[in-house]
Design a protein around this motif. Structure first.
Motif, PDB file in Angstrom:
ATOM      1  N   ASN A  41       0.824  -1.217   0.000  1.00 14.03           N
ATOM      2  CA  ASN A  41       0.000   0.000   0.000  1.00 14.03           C
ATOM      3  C   ASN A  41       0.857   1.266   0.000  1.00 14.03           C
ATOM      4  OD1 ASN A  41      -2.409  -1.597   0.249  1.00 14.03           O
ATOM      5  ND2 ASN A  41      -1.971  -1.790   2.442  1.00 14.03           N
ATOM      6  N   LEU A  42       1.884   1.278  -0.833  1.00  9.88           N
ATOM      7  CA  LEU A  42       2.763   2.440  -0.934  1.00  9.88           C
ATOM      8  C   LEU A  42       2.201   3.425  -1.957  1.00  9.88           C
ATOM      9  CD1 LEU A  42       6.213   0.611  -1.019  1.00  9.88           C
ATOM     10  CD2 LEU A  42       4.998   1.510   0.963  1.00  9.88           C
ATOM     11  N   LYS A  43       2.380   4.703  -1.693  1.00 12.42           N
ATOM     12  CA  LYS A  43       1.878   5.743  -2.578  1.00 12.42           C
ATOM     13  C   LYS A  43       3.025   6.606  -3.100  1.00 12.42           C
ATOM     14  CE  LYS A  43      -2.357   4.522  -1.520  1.00 12.42           C
ATOM     15  NZ  LYS A  43      -3.213   3.773  -2.471  1.00 12.42           N
ATOM     16  N   ASP A  44       2.899   7.018  -4.354  1.00 13.29           N
ATOM     17  CA  ASP A  44       3.826   7.988  -4.950  1.00 13.29           C
ATOM     18  C   ASP A  44       5.283   7.555  -4.834  1.00 13.29           C
ATOM     19  OD1 ASP A  44       1.628   9.688  -5.516  1.00 13.29           O
ATOM     20  OD2 ASP A  44       1.712  10.453  -3.456  1.00 13.29           O
ATOM     21  N   ILE A  45       5.544   6.294  -5.139  1.00 11.62           N
ATOM     22  CA  ILE A  45       6.918   5.777  -5.087  1.00 11.62           C
ATOM     23  C   ILE A  45       7.553   5.892  -6.467  1.00 11.62           C
ATOM     24  CG2 ILE A  45       8.359   3.791  -4.539  1.00 11.62           C
ATOM     25  CD1 ILE A  45       6.836   4.958  -2.176  1.00 11.62           C
ATOM     26  N   SER A  46       8.747   6.467  -6.519  1.00 14.11           N
ATOM     27  CA  SER A  46       9.452   6.582  -7.791  1.00 14.11           C
ATOM     28  C   SER A  46      10.403   5.409  -7.972  1.00 14.11           C
ATOM     29  CB  SER A  46      10.219   7.906  -7.847  1.00 14.11           C
ATOM     30  OG  SER A  46      11.245   7.931  -6.865  1.00 14.11           O
ATOM     31  N   LYS A  47      11.038   5.328  -9.128  1.00 18.50           N
ATOM     32  CA  LYS A  47      11.875   4.181  -9.473  1.00 18.50           C
ATOM     33  C   LYS A  47      13.259   4.229  -8.830  1.00 18.50           C
ATOM     34  CE  LYS A  47       9.594   3.107 -13.847  1.00 18.50           C
ATOM     35  NZ  LYS A  47       9.128   1.782 -13.404  1.00 18.50           N
ATOM     36  N   ASN A  48      13.612   5.346  -8.245  1.00 18.95           N
ATOM     37  CA  ASN A  48      14.925   5.475  -7.602  1.00 18.95           C
ATOM     38  C   ASN A  48      14.780   6.187  -6.261  1.00 18.95           C
ATOM     39  OD1 ASN A  48      17.025   4.607  -9.786  1.00 18.95           O
ATOM     40  ND2 ASN A  48      15.591   5.957 -10.866  1.00 18.95           N
ATOM     41  N   ALA A  95       8.142   1.798   4.218  1.00 24.38           N
ATOM     42  CA  ALA A  95       6.957   0.949   4.159  1.00 24.38           C
ATOM     43  C   ALA A  95       6.440   0.751   5.576  1.00 24.38           C
ATOM     44  CB  ALA A  95       7.286  -0.390   3.513  1.00 24.38           C
ATOM     45  N   GLU A  96       5.398   1.463   5.943  1.00 22.10           N
ATOM     46  CA  GLU A  96       4.843   1.410   7.286  1.00 22.10           C
ATOM     47  C   GLU A  96       4.359   0.003   7.635  1.00 22.10           C
ATOM     48  OE1 GLU A  96       3.573   2.226  11.024  1.00 22.10           O
ATOM     49  OE2 GLU A  96       4.650   3.654   9.749  1.00 22.10           O
ATOM     50  N   LYS A  97       3.790  -0.692   6.663  1.00 17.83           N
ATOM     51  CA  LYS A  97       3.204  -2.010   6.907  1.00 17.83           C
ATOM     52  C   LYS A  97       4.212  -2.996   7.478  1.00 17.83           C
ATOM     53  CE  LYS A  97       0.346  -5.521   4.605  1.00 17.83           C
ATOM     54  NZ  LYS A  97      -0.340  -5.877   3.333  1.00 17.83           N
ATOM     55  N   ILE A  98       5.467  -2.923   7.011  1.00 19.12           N
ATOM     56  CA  ILE A  98       6.503  -3.844   7.495  1.00 19.12           C
ATOM     57  C   ILE A  98       7.613  -3.090   8.236  1.00 19.12           C
ATOM     58  CG2 ILE A  98       6.069  -5.641   5.788  1.00 19.12           C
ATOM     59  CD1 ILE A  98       8.433  -4.541   4.157  1.00 19.12           C
ATOM     60  N   LYS A  99       7.397  -1.799   8.476  1.00 16.89           N
ATOM     61  CA  LYS A  99       8.342  -0.959   9.231  1.00 16.89           C
ATOM     62  C   LYS A  99       9.763  -1.107   8.706  1.00 16.89           C
ATOM     63  CE  LYS A  99       5.660  -0.694  13.505  1.00 16.89           C
ATOM     64  NZ  LYS A  99       4.388  -1.017  12.839  1.00 16.89           N
ATOM     65  N   THR A 100       9.894  -0.828   7.419  1.00 18.57           N
ATOM     66  CA  THR A 100      11.170  -1.040   6.739  1.00 18.57           C
ATOM     67  C   THR A 100      11.431   0.047   5.709  1.00 18.57           C
ATOM     68  OG1 THR A 100      10.932  -3.441   6.993  1.00 18.57           O
ATOM     69  CG2 THR A 100      12.497  -2.695   5.349  1.00 18.57           C
ATOM     70  N   TYR A 101      12.699   0.469   5.615  1.00 13.48           N
ATOM     71  CA  TYR A 101      13.106   1.377   4.553  1.00 13.48           C
ATOM     72  C   TYR A 101      13.488   0.541   3.330  1.00 13.48           C
ATOM     73  CZ  TYR A 101      13.254   5.035   8.088  1.00 13.48           C
ATOM     74  OH  TYR A 101      12.907   5.932   9.071  1.00 13.48           O
ATOM     75  N   LEU A 102      12.939   0.904   2.195  1.00 16.55           N
ATOM     76  CA  LEU A 102      13.181   0.179   0.951  1.00 16.55           C
ATOM     77  C   LEU A 102      13.983   1.068   0.003  1.00 16.55           C
ATOM     78  CD1 LEU A 102       9.535  -1.153   0.434  1.00 16.55           C
ATOM     79  CD2 LEU A 102      11.444  -2.360   1.521  1.00 16.55           C
ATOM     80  N   TYR A 103      14.990   0.480  -0.636  1.00 20.52           N
ATOM     81  CA  TYR A 103      15.847   1.225  -1.554  1.00 20.52           C
ATOM     82  C   TYR A 103      15.673   0.682  -2.969  1.00 20.52           C
ATOM     83  CZ  TYR A 103      18.137   2.625   2.810  1.00 20.52           C
ATOM     84  OH  TYR A 103      18.394   3.117   4.066  1.00 20.52           O
ATOM     85  N   PHE A 104      15.324   1.583  -3.892  1.00 21.23           N
ATOM     86  CA  PHE A 104      15.080   1.183  -5.277  1.00 21.23           C
ATOM     87  C   PHE A 104      16.098   1.801  -6.222  1.00 21.23           C
ATOM     88  CE2 PHE A 104      10.917   0.958  -3.218  1.00 21.23           C
ATOM     89  CZ  PHE A 104      10.486  -0.312  -3.600  1.00 21.23           C
ATOM     90  N   THR A 105      16.483   1.020  -7.215  1.00 25.06           N
ATOM     91  CA  THR A 105      17.334   1.503  -8.300  1.00 25.06           C
ATOM     92  C   THR A 105      16.724   1.048  -9.613  1.00 25.06           C
ATOM     93  OG1 THR A 105      19.311   1.297  -6.904  1.00 25.06           O
ATOM     94  CG2 THR A 105      19.657   1.508  -9.288  1.00 25.06           C
ATOM     95  N   ASN A 106      16.406   1.993 -10.458  1.00 20.82           N
ATOM     96  CA  ASN A 106      15.765   1.695 -11.747  1.00 20.82           C
ATOM     97  C   ASN A 106      14.513   0.828 -11.582  1.00 20.82           C
ATOM     98  OD1 ASN A 106      17.787   3.126 -13.169  1.00 20.82           O
ATOM     99  ND2 ASN A 106      19.119   1.317 -13.160  1.00 20.82           N
ATOM    100  N   GLY A 107      13.759   1.118 -10.536  1.00 24.47           N
ATOM    101  CA  GLY A 107      12.477   0.448 -10.342  1.00 24.47           C
ATOM    102  C   GLY A 107      12.543  -0.905  -9.686  1.00 24.47           C
ATOM    103  N   ILE A 108      13.727  -1.333  -9.220  1.00 25.66           N
ATOM    104  CA  ILE A 108      13.902  -2.650  -8.595  1.00 25.66           C
ATOM    105  C   ILE A 108      14.427  -2.486  -7.162  1.00 25.66           C
ATOM    106  CG2 ILE A 108      15.108  -4.883  -8.726  1.00 25.66           C
ATOM    107  CD1 ILE A 108      13.024  -4.492 -10.899  1.00 25.66           C
ATOM    108  N   LEU A 109      13.905  -3.279  -6.251  1.00 19.33           N
ATOM    109  CA  LEU A 109      14.394  -3.246  -4.874  1.00 19.33           C
ATOM    110  C   LEU A 109      15.832  -3.743  -4.830  1.00 19.33           C
ATOM    111  CD1 LEU A 109      13.545  -2.864  -1.825  1.00 19.33           C
ATOM    112  CD2 LEU A 109      13.213  -5.349  -1.788  1.00 19.33           C
ATOM    113  N   THR A 110      16.733  -2.896  -4.316  1.00 22.88           N
ATOM    114  CA  THR A 110      18.156  -3.261  -4.271  1.00 22.88           C
ATOM    115  C   THR A 110      18.708  -3.348  -2.851  1.00 22.88           C
ATOM    116  OG1 THR A 110      18.703  -0.915  -4.606  1.00 22.88           O
ATOM    117  CG2 THR A 110      18.692  -2.341  -6.558  1.00 22.88           C
ATOM    118  N   ASN A 111      17.940  -2.855  -1.865  1.00 18.66           N
ATOM    119  CA  ASN A 111      18.385  -2.959  -0.478  1.00 18.66           C
ATOM    120  C   ASN A 111      17.205  -2.619   0.428  1.00 18.66           C
ATOM    121  OD1 ASN A 111      20.058  -3.393   1.701  1.00 18.66           O
ATOM    122  ND2 ASN A 111      21.624  -1.929   1.053  1.00 18.66           N
ATOM    123  N   PHE A 112      17.371  -2.918   1.718  1.00 25.00           N
ATOM    124  CA  PHE A 112      16.342  -2.583   2.689  1.00 25.00           C
ATOM    125  C   PHE A 112      16.967  -2.490   4.070  1.00 25.00           C
ATOM    126  CE2 PHE A 112      16.614  -7.159   2.699  1.00 25.00           C
ATOM    127  CZ  PHE A 112      16.470  -7.518   4.033  1.00 25.00           C
TER     128      PHE A 112
END
Length: 295
Positions: A129-136, A141-158
């Motif tokens: 349920n994330l809103k307004d997320i860009s590809k980089n 993410a409040e639901k799992i209490k985690t910071y997500l890192y994206f590169t070119n639209g793909i999860l690359t770290n957390f």
């Protein structure tokens, strides 16, 4: 139609409206991975609920999108030509997304996703349920209490946001009493240092996951702490040959031990704590040489 000509199904059903319809597209070799790929999923994106405990299961597995109760598809016996919402509810009556997607499971899911490049911005936006997320960039993410890192639209770290390692979060979920014992002492002896207090908590919770039978361990009473808990990491050190040096010893026992002898001539530092005396090498490594039990 005679009994012997009874129609077989593909054994795959997908949600449609308020019910389920047989999937008649290409399912490859019929494996869950193959069906998932045919339906546009990477296998990392799914959680399988298997039902081998049924004597004659109508449904073999229900595949759900991770972190949710949303059904991607259902695998059935080939003799099954239709399934209903009632069937699904029967098989998922004991399923709890909160319990299944606990902190350890979440860690495993995200680790595999990073390794395989299998979570896109679009997929995680949907299931979390994330809103307004860009590809980089980094997003929370409040639901799992985690910071997500994206590169070119793909999860690359957390990174989890509370400073606790997976086993600490897991222990906090499954046994709050033990977690309270551990954290209570950590903050008592590191009152002005949140980082070191959490460091101690993480070490002790990791030890909880490693020692045989955890708080039922046979050596637990030898390492009781002042608040009724136990020094789990020192059980590993004293009874399971776990290495430790003086700096590591202080990390989890800060303020709770007494230096008896610090003799540079013999190159040994002797410390007493609880039921044991510890002998540390005074060289650069400061390794624990040996220990004995106090009479």
């Amino acid at each position: 139609m005679s009994f012997f000509n009874k129609r077989k199904s593909s054994g795959v059903f997908i949600p449609s409206g308020k019910g389920y319809v047989e999937y008649i597209g290409d399912i490859g070799n019929g494996s869950i991975v193959s069906v998932a790929n045919s339906l546009g999923y990477h296998i990392d994106q799914l959680h399988s609920e298997y039902f081998s405990n049924y004597v004659k299961p109508k449904i073999y597995s229900i595949e759900l999108e991770v972190f949710t109760r949303k059904i991607a598809f259902v695998i059935t016996d080939a003799n099954v030509t239709y399934i209903t919402e009632k069937d699904i509810n029967k098989y998922l009556k004991n399923f709890s997304a909160t319990k299944v997607f606990n902190t350890l499971k979440t860690e495993d899911i995200l680790t595999s996703a990073v390794e395989n490049g299998s979570f896109s911005v679009e997929f995680l936006s949907k299931v979390l349920n994330l809103k307004d997320i860009s590809k980089n960039g980094m997003f929370y993410a409040e639901k799992i209490k985690t910071y997500l890192y994206f590169t070119n639209g793909i999860l690359t770290n957390f990174q989890m946001d509370d400073g606790y390692m997976p086993y600490s979060r897991h222990l906090q979920e499954v046994n709050q009493t033990i977690f309270k014992w551990i954290s209570e002492l950590a903050y008592k002896y590191w009152p002005k240092d949140d980082f070191k207090a959490k460091r101690e908590i993480n070490i002790q919770c990791d030890a909880w996951s490693r020692i045989p039978e955890a708080f039922g361990n046979q050596f637990i009473n030898l390492h009781r702490t002042e608040n009724g808990g136990a020094n789990l990491h020192m059980i590993l050190v004293c009874h399971y040959d776990y290495p430790i040096n003086l700096s590591q010893f202080d990390e989890i026992n800060h303020g709770r031990y007494k230096v008896e002898i610090e003799d540079s001539d013999i190159g040994i530092k002797i410390i007493t704590m609880g039921n044991f005396r510890y002998y540390f090498d005074k060289s650069d490594e400061e390794d624990l040489l040996y220990f004995d039990r106090l009479s």
